[in-house]
Design a protein around this motif. Sequence first.
Motif, PDB file in Angstrom:
ATOM      1  N   LEU A  84       0.808  -1.127  -0.106  1.00 20.38           N
ATOM      2  CA  LEU A  84      -0.009  -0.023  -0.035  1.00 20.38           C
ATOM      3  C   LEU A  84       0.849   1.121  -0.147  1.00 20.38           C
ATOM      4  O   LEU A  84       0.495   2.175  -0.606  1.00 20.38           O
ATOM      5  CB  LEU A  84      -0.841   0.008   1.261  1.00 20.38           C
ATOM      6  CG  LEU A  84      -1.968   1.074   1.377  1.00 20.38           C
ATOM      7  CD1 LEU A  84      -3.070   0.650   2.148  1.00 20.38           C
ATOM      8  CD2 LEU A  84      -1.508   2.330   2.076  1.00 20.38           C
ATOM      9  N   VAL A  85       2.006   1.386   0.763  1.00 16.12           N
ATOM     10  CA  VAL A  85       2.827   2.331   0.889  1.00 16.12           C
ATOM     11  C   VAL A  85       3.568   2.601  -0.520  1.00 16.12           C
ATOM     12  O   VAL A  85       3.695   3.669  -0.895  1.00 16.12           O
ATOM     13  CB  VAL A  85       3.770   2.327   2.167  1.00 16.12           C
ATOM     14  CG1 VAL A  85       4.691   3.548   2.192  1.00 16.12           C
ATOM     15  CG2 VAL A  85       2.779   2.368   3.232  1.00 16.12           C
ATOM     16  N   ASN A 111       2.754   2.181  -3.351  1.00 16.72           N
ATOM     17  CA  ASN A 111       2.139   2.539  -4.305  1.00 16.72           C
ATOM     18  C   ASN A 111       1.150   4.055  -3.893  1.00 16.72           C
ATOM     19  O   ASN A 111       0.570   4.349  -4.741  1.00 16.72           O
ATOM     20  CB  ASN A 111       1.000   1.640  -4.606  1.00 16.72           C
ATOM     21  CG  ASN A 111       1.183   0.340  -5.275  1.00 16.72           C
ATOM     22  OD1 ASN A 111       2.360   0.247  -5.935  1.00 16.72           O
ATOM     23  ND2 ASN A 111       0.660  -0.631  -5.093  1.00 16.72           N
ATOM     24  N   SER A 112       1.736   4.511  -2.869  1.00 15.44           N
ATOM     25  CA  SER A 112       1.181   5.729  -2.534  1.00 15.44           C
ATOM     26  C   SER A 112       2.014   7.046  -3.099  1.00 15.44           C
ATOM     27  O   SER A 112       3.127   6.605  -3.479  1.00 15.44           O
ATOM     28  CB  SER A 112       1.039   6.064  -0.844  1.00 15.44           C
ATOM     29  OG  SER A 112       0.280   4.986  -0.397  1.00 15.44           O
ATOM     30  N   THR A 144       1.676   9.475   3.451  1.00 24.91           N
ATOM     31  CA  THR A 144       1.528   7.890   3.676  1.00 24.91           C
ATOM     32  C   THR A 144       2.765   7.297   4.042  1.00 24.91           C
ATOM     33  O   THR A 144       3.707   7.375   3.421  1.00 24.91           O
ATOM     34  CB  THR A 144       0.800   7.287   2.360  1.00 24.91           C
ATOM     35  OG1 THR A 144      -0.291   7.770   2.158  1.00 24.91           O
ATOM     36  CG2 THR A 144       0.773   5.750   3.049  1.00 24.91           C
TER      37      THR A 144
END
Length: 325
Positions: free
Chosen positions: A81-82, A84-85, A91
């Motif tokens: 998730l991070v 792709n932030s 983030t």
Amino acid sequence: MNILRRLILGATLTLALPLPLLAAAAESYPSKPIRLIVPFAPGGSVNLMGRLLADNLSQRLGQQVIVENRAGAGGLIGAELVANSAPDGYTLLLATMGAQSILPFLTKQLRFDPKTAFTPIGEFASLPNVLVTAPDLPVNNLAELTAYAKAHPGELSMASAGIGSVNQMVGELFMLKTGTRFTHVPYKGVGPAMVDLLGGRVQILFANVPGVAAQVKEGKLKALGIAGGKRAAMLPDVPTMKEAGTCDCVVESWYGLMGPAGMPADLVDRLSRELRDVVATPAMRHMLAEQGAEPIQGTPAQFAALIDTESKRWSELIKEAKLAE
């Protein structure tokens, strides 16, 4: 220079600035809450470390740092998730040794490159690991355990929090260095592993010291050796594995702060400085000590070097022990 000329010159210089610099000048960081992704479920040492960090960073930054638990795949779901932030500092990831330096070498299904997907900001704490056994196991020190394991290869069951967990990897390292062989029994977390260890259904667990210190002091478990460079303050009577003359196994679970790749250098410097200042406060040091953790004031470069060193160590061990998929 008259007023008209100054206005024209000022407008010309402003137009010459790149848009990102204009945006940065117009908006000071942080201007809104920051998400801290903790890639594990609530409860446990990782989540606690994340909340300690978030609370203290919130005070320093003047904006709320909100812990968001994104559990799954040993920490890889939160890490992805991070990765792709947006690299804007809003983030961040609570990075752990398992998700950054172990699991990427155990699976071929990874959807990000751990070497290039993140920006290291700094390490802030580490926890020593300890070898504990069920109280009825007929050994009282590491030498006796090693002898027993060699005489009964594969008969002793070694619990862990799952495939690729730090628990497993410390055990794999111990087996390679001592020439012993345990039967690995993976669980879905340290909690279930502890239940079976206390119940005598498995015999061995390599765990973070804070997670087992109380049971050791109550006589419910036996602690035979610290996998660290020095003795643990929570278990001062337990020798390091090197002191015990068994093996030089040093595996300290570390915690750090990372962001997505491509974060601006000035933003990384700011966050790294704030992180080191947080760790330097007596309150944070006291809270870390209560958890049995060692405070670390690491720079981005030092953290990057640590990740590289750990990744090399565990990738080589995984290959030698033939643990990969």
